[in-house]
Motif scaffolding. Structure first.
Motif, PDB file in Angstrom:
ATOM      1  N   LYS A   2       0.815  -1.206   0.000  1.00 27.84           N
ATOM      2  CA  LYS A   2       0.000   0.000   0.000  1.00 27.84           C
ATOM      3  C   LYS A   2       0.853   1.262   0.000  1.00 27.84           C
ATOM      4  O   LYS A   2       0.547   2.233  -0.666  1.00 27.84           O
ATOM      5  CB  LYS A   2      -0.917  -0.020   1.223  1.00 27.84           C
ATOM      6  CG  LYS A   2      -1.810   1.181   1.352  1.00 27.84           C
ATOM      7  CD  LYS A   2      -2.677   1.066   2.594  1.00 27.84           C
ATOM      8  CE  LYS A   2      -3.531   2.281   2.769  1.00 27.84           C
ATOM      9  NZ  LYS A   2      -4.324   2.226   3.991  1.00 27.84           N
ATOM     10  N   ASN A   3       1.946   1.244   0.754  1.00 24.93           N
ATOM     11  CA  ASN A   3       2.794   2.428   0.882  1.00 24.93           C
ATOM     12  C   ASN A   3       4.062   2.370   0.039  1.00 24.93           C
ATOM     13  O   ASN A   3       4.891   3.265   0.119  1.00 24.93           O
ATOM     14  CB  ASN A   3       3.168   2.628   2.361  1.00 24.93           C
ATOM     15  CG  ASN A   3       1.945   2.928   3.197  1.00 24.93           C
ATOM     16  OD1 ASN A   3       1.235   3.888   2.942  1.00 24.93           O
ATOM     17  ND2 ASN A   3       1.679   2.087   4.174  1.00 24.93           N
ATOM     18  N   GLY A   4       4.243   1.309  -0.718  1.00 24.85           N
ATOM     19  CA  GLY A   4       5.396   1.197  -1.589  1.00 24.85           C
ATOM     20  C   GLY A   4       6.665   0.734  -0.900  1.00 24.85           C
ATOM     21  O   GLY A   4       7.733   0.768  -1.487  1.00 24.85           O
ATOM     22  N   HIS A   5       6.554   0.317   0.356  1.00 23.07           N
ATOM     23  CA  HIS A   5       7.721  -0.170   1.080  1.00 23.07           C
ATOM     24  C   HIS A   5       7.255  -1.073   2.227  1.00 23.07           C
ATOM     25  O   HIS A   5       6.069  -1.150   2.530  1.00 23.07           O
ATOM     26  CB  HIS A   5       8.567   0.983   1.626  1.00 23.07           C
ATOM     27  CG  HIS A   5       7.840   1.807   2.640  1.00 23.07           C
ATOM     28  ND1 HIS A   5       7.721   1.435   3.953  1.00 23.07           N
ATOM     29  CD2 HIS A   5       7.180   2.980   2.515  1.00 23.07           C
ATOM     30  CE1 HIS A   5       7.027   2.340   4.619  1.00 23.07           C
ATOM     31  NE2 HIS A   5       6.681   3.282   3.762  1.00 23.07           N
ATOM     32  N   ALA A   6       8.212  -1.738   2.846  1.00 21.88           N
ATOM     33  CA  ALA A   6       7.896  -2.616   3.982  1.00 21.88           C
ATOM     34  C   ALA A   6       8.665  -2.188   5.232  1.00 21.88           C
ATOM     35  O   ALA A   6       8.953  -2.991   6.093  1.00 21.88           O
ATOM     36  CB  ALA A   6       8.226  -4.066   3.624  1.00 21.88           C
ATOM     37  N   HIS A  37      14.117 -19.669   6.144  1.00 18.93           N
ATOM     38  CA  HIS A  37      12.885 -19.466   5.374  1.00 18.93           C
ATOM     39  C   HIS A  37      12.186 -18.172   5.812  1.00 18.93           C
ATOM     40  O   HIS A  37      11.710 -17.401   4.967  1.00 18.93           O
ATOM     41  CB  HIS A  37      11.951 -20.667   5.529  1.00 18.93           C
ATOM     42  CG  HIS A  37      10.627 -20.474   4.866  1.00 18.93           C
ATOM     43  ND1 HIS A  37      10.482 -20.480   3.503  1.00 18.93           N
ATOM     44  CD2 HIS A  37       9.394 -20.240   5.393  1.00 18.93           C
ATOM     45  CE1 HIS A  37       9.215 -20.254   3.205  1.00 18.93           C
ATOM     46  NE2 HIS A  37       8.527 -20.110   4.339  1.00 18.93           N
ATOM     47  N   GLN A  38      12.106 -17.939   7.100  1.00 21.32           N
ATOM     48  CA  GLN A  38      11.459 -16.721   7.595  1.00 21.32           C
ATOM     49  C   GLN A  38      12.224 -15.478   7.136  1.00 21.32           C
ATOM     50  O   GLN A  38      11.618 -14.491   6.697  1.00 21.32           O
ATOM     51  CB  GLN A  38      11.375 -16.745   9.126  1.00 21.32           C
ATOM     52  CG  GLN A  38      10.404 -17.791   9.655  1.00 21.32           C
ATOM     53  CD  GLN A  38      10.542 -17.986  11.154  1.00 21.32           C
ATOM     54  OE1 GLN A  38      11.646 -18.165  11.664  1.00 21.32           O
ATOM     55  NE2 GLN A  38       9.415 -17.960  11.854  1.00 21.32           N
ATOM     56  N   ILE A  39      13.543 -15.541   7.225  1.00 26.10           N
ATOM     57  CA  ILE A  39      14.374 -14.414   6.790  1.00 26.10           C
ATOM     58  C   ILE A  39      14.186 -14.160   5.296  1.00 26.10           C
ATOM     59  O   ILE A  39      13.969 -13.017   4.870  1.00 26.10           O
ATOM     60  CB  ILE A  39      15.853 -14.668   7.129  1.00 26.10           C
ATOM     61  CG1 ILE A  39      16.042 -14.686   8.645  1.00 26.10           C
ATOM     62  CG2 ILE A  39      16.752 -13.622   6.475  1.00 26.10           C
ATOM     63  CD1 ILE A  39      17.400 -15.188   9.094  1.00 26.10           C
ATOM     64  N   ASP A  40      14.221 -15.226   4.496  1.00 24.03           N
ATOM     65  CA  ASP A  40      14.031 -15.091   3.044  1.00 24.03           C
ATOM     66  C   ASP A  40      12.659 -14.514   2.720  1.00 24.03           C
ATOM     67  O   ASP A  40      12.527 -13.667   1.831  1.00 24.03           O
ATOM     68  CB  ASP A  40      14.219 -16.435   2.342  1.00 24.03           C
ATOM     69  CG  ASP A  40      15.667 -16.910   2.339  1.00 24.03           C
ATOM     70  OD1 ASP A  40      16.575 -16.084   2.614  1.00 24.03           O
ATOM     71  OD2 ASP A  40      15.881 -18.108   2.080  1.00 24.03           O
ATOM     72  N   SER A  41      11.636 -14.978   3.427  1.00 20.99           N
ATOM     73  CA  SER A  41      10.272 -14.481   3.188  1.00 20.99           C
ATOM     74  C   SER A  41      10.179 -12.989   3.476  1.00 20.99           C
ATOM     75  O   SER A  41       9.580 -12.226   2.708  1.00 20.99           O
ATOM     76  CB  SER A  41       9.266 -15.238   4.056  1.00 20.99           C
ATOM     77  OG  SER A  41       9.203 -16.588   3.685  1.00 20.99           O
ATOM     78  N   LEU A  42      10.755 -12.575   4.586  1.00 18.03           N
ATOM     79  CA  LEU A  42      10.714 -11.150   4.936  1.00 18.03           C
ATOM     80  C   LEU A  42      11.543 -10.322   3.953  1.00 18.03           C
ATOM     81  O   LEU A  42      11.113  -9.237   3.530  1.00 18.03           O
ATOM     82  CB  LEU A  42      11.186 -10.942   6.375  1.00 18.03           C
ATOM     83  CG  LEU A  42      10.190 -11.423   7.432  1.00 18.03           C
ATOM     84  CD1 LEU A  42      10.848 -11.508   8.801  1.00 18.03           C
ATOM     85  CD2 LEU A  42       8.973 -10.519   7.477  1.00 18.03           C
ATOM     86  N   HIS A  43      12.699 -10.832   3.549  1.00 18.53           N
ATOM     87  CA  HIS A  43      13.517 -10.131   2.543  1.00 18.53           C
ATOM     88  C   HIS A  43      12.758  -9.986   1.234  1.00 18.53           C
ATOM     89  O   HIS A  43      12.847  -8.942   0.577  1.00 18.53           O
ATOM     90  CB  HIS A  43      14.843 -10.857   2.302  1.00 18.53           C
ATOM     91  CG  HIS A  43      15.925 -10.490   3.249  1.00 18.53           C
ATOM     92  ND1 HIS A  43      16.442  -9.226   3.376  1.00 18.53           N
ATOM     93  CD2 HIS A  43      16.607 -11.249   4.139  1.00 18.53           C
ATOM     94  CE1 HIS A  43      17.383  -9.210   4.291  1.00 18.53           C
ATOM     95  NE2 HIS A  43      17.508 -10.433   4.779  1.00 18.53           N
ATOM     96  N   SER A  44      12.005 -11.014   0.846  1.00 22.00           N
ATOM     97  CA  SER A  44      11.267 -10.954  -0.423  1.00 22.00           C
ATOM     98  C   SER A  44      10.205  -9.857  -0.414  1.00 22.00           C
ATOM     99  O   SER A  44       9.799  -9.365  -1.458  1.00 22.00           O
ATOM    100  CB  SER A  44      10.637 -12.310  -0.746  1.00 22.00           C
ATOM    101  OG  SER A  44       9.516 -12.555   0.080  1.00 22.00           O
ATOM    102  N   LEU A  45       9.773  -9.466   0.787  1.00 16.31           N
ATOM    103  CA  LEU A  45       8.803  -8.381   0.923  1.00 16.31           C
ATOM    104  C   LEU A  45       9.476  -7.009   0.979  1.00 16.31           C
ATOM    105  O   LEU A  45       8.806  -5.982   1.022  1.00 16.31           O
ATOM    106  CB  LEU A  45       7.980  -8.567   2.204  1.00 16.31           C
ATOM    107  CG  LEU A  45       7.102  -9.805   2.284  1.00 16.31           C
ATOM    108  CD1 LEU A  45       6.523  -9.946   3.685  1.00 16.31           C
ATOM    109  CD2 LEU A  45       6.003  -9.730   1.239  1.00 16.31           C
ATOM    110  N   GLY A  46      10.804  -7.026   1.013  1.00 13.31           N
ATOM    111  CA  GLY A  46      11.530  -5.768   1.138  1.00 13.31           C
ATOM    112  C   GLY A  46      11.668  -5.313   2.584  1.00 13.31           C
ATOM    113  O   GLY A  46      11.940  -4.149   2.857  1.00 13.31           O
TER     114      GLY A  46
END
Length: 109
Positions: A2-6, A37-46
């Protein structure tokens, strides 16, 4: 996004629960409690595990203004009579009276 960032702040006014959750993820990351996996998932969201500190306290707001002034002018001779000059004077007086925390003294060095 929504805001263009995470990059959600710890104190996220629009959704305090989200801010709390994001802060918990950062703490868990620092304490090595997240799996790969959790780290990768969060990184994929920026997701930024170490966002720049943006404290909204009056001290930090003025410190950022003073830093911007120095970066722009190459010195810290703030024009007398301005709000920033008044803040600088207040910090000097507090330091002379021993009323400025070591953390704040370090910020001002």
């Amino acid at each position: 996004a929504k805001n263009g960032h995470a990059n959600v702040k710890k104190k996220h006014d629009a959704d305090p629960a989200l801010g709390f959750w994001c802060n918990e993820q950062r703490v868990a990351f620092r304490e090595r409690r997240l799996d790969e996996h959790q780290i990768d998932s969060l990184h994929s969201l920026g997701f930024d595990f170490d966002p720049p500190k943006r404290c909204g306290s009056a001290f930090m707001i003025n410190l950022r203004e003073l830093t911007a002034f120095r970066d722009e002018n190459g010195h810290l001779d703030v024009e007398p009579g301005t709000p920033l000059a008044a803040w600088c004077d207040a910090q000097r007086k507090a330091h002379l009276k021993g009323q400025l925390s070591e953390k704040r003294v370090d910020y001002l060095r």
